[in-house]
Design an enzyme around this catalytic site. Sequence first.
Site, short mmCIF file in Angstrom:
data_model
loop_
_atom_site.label_atom_id
_atom_site.label_comp_id
_atom_site.label_asym_id
_atom_site.label_seq_id
_atom_site.Cartn_x
_atom_site.Cartn_y
_atom_site.Cartn_z
N HIS A 248 0.87 -1.19 0.00
CA HIS A 248 0.00 0.00 0.00
C HIS A 248 0.90 1.23 0.00
CE1 HIS A 248 -3.74 2.16 1.93
NE2 HIS A 248 -3.04 2.99 1.16
N HIS B 17 -9.50 1.14 -1.10
CA HIS B 17 -9.44 1.78 0.22
C HIS B 17 -10.86 1.71 0.80
CE1 HIS B 17 -5.66 3.37 -1.20
NE2 HIS B 17 -5.50 4.22 -0.20
N GLU C 248 -11.13 3.65 6.07
CA GLU C 248 -10.07 4.53 6.56
C GLU C 248 -10.76 5.63 7.38
OE1 GLU C 248 -7.92 6.71 3.52
OE2 GLU C 248 -6.27 7.23 4.87
N ASP D 216 1.88 4.01 2.79
CA ASP D 216 0.85 4.89 2.21
C ASP D 216 1.48 6.05 1.42
OD1 ASP D 216 -1.75 5.55 1.60
OD2 ASP D 216 -2.32 6.22 3.60
N1 ADE Z 1 -4.50 8.88 -1.86
C1 ADE Z 1 -3.25 8.90 -1.40
N2 ADE Z 1 -3.22 8.51 -0.13
C2 ADE Z 1 -4.49 8.22 0.24
C3 ADE Z 1 -5.12 7.76 1.42
N3 ADE Z 1 -4.45 7.51 2.54
N4 ADE Z 1 -6.46 7.59 1.42
C4 ADE Z 1 -7.16 7.84 0.33
N5 ADE Z 1 -6.62 8.27 -0.82
C5 ADE Z 1 -5.30 8.45 -0.87
ZN ZN Z 2 -3.64 4.88 0.57
#
Ligand code: ADE
Ligand code: ZN
Length: 339
Positions: free
Chosen positions: A14, A194, A197, A275
Amino acid sequence: MKSFIAGLPKAELHLHIEGTLEPELMFQLAERNGITLPYKDISALRAAYQFSRLQDFLDIYYQGMDVLRTQQDFFDLTWAYLQKIKQQSVRHIEIFFDPQGHVARGIAFTTALNGIHPALLQGKREFDISFGLIMCFLRHLDENDAMATLEMALAHKDKIIGVGLDSSEKGNPPAKFQRVFARARQEGFRLVAHAGEEGPPEYVYEALDLLKVDRIDHGNASMQDPALIKRLVAEQIPLTVCPLSNTRLCVVDTMQQHPLPQMLQAGMKVTINSDDPAYFGGYINENYAAVSDILGNDKKLLAQLARNSFSAAFLEEAQRASLITEVDIYLQQHNNCSR
Ligand code: ADE
Ligand code: ZN
């Protein structure tokens, strides 16, 4: 523990390549491309990296990627990332790029792809880091835009292994992208998204049931729903967890409150990832180090996370088995000393 983590063989699953754009490179590329950044210097730019939610970060992330204009820029960006991780015992990477973030600015899909992909090939040749490239759809845009992007990718199936879903989560549920994921599946792409989150557990269910993803990126919100935890364990659905991202974006208040120990305890297939390391203060080993404390500096658990990273990767079985064996041997060799 730092030296144990440094040598531990691992995969990163990721990582947004645009999120590896360090301020120094951002300024260099701005100069090369005749762009004036709205920050007077590197420290002013870094000082702007204060986020209280995902959207705060995304605004700066999209602004930052505007310095990426040529194939060489994308090559240099990817090469700089590989230079970092070659020192971090990373054996395999599956990285994201955001073509719509470039096409919308007038940068061709192929400019990004033909910069990133050759750098990955060179990383394989020179550092023996194998790779997969995943194209993410921006969820704040509509499904037609994603479909047009998928169509552009069809001519490059030899270079792209999968599709993902990122950007502003709240209000943009996976359900919005059901058709484009179905098409991507038909075309043979691997699928990730995703979910959970900032969004609710329902988005994780939608990613699984409607998009039929192979992995969930983040997935933190799953911990609010015992039935979902049970399912993720039973089906061994991998979660690509990003600890430093989670604290920087206030998904968790402090690292001590991160749900990783509970996730492992429940038997979920969790992995550790960075990330957007240029924005969140650390690459993959810094992320392992950040969770080491809350795992009681337990080498067996750190090795389990590394094993999970290979078992969750889109790898051929022979390579997977050999990488997992590398982790087992490494643990045997290092389990007794306290560093
Ligand atoms: N694009 C880049 N990083 C991201 C994240 N953590 N969540 C959603 N979109 C992203
Ligand atoms: Zn991400």
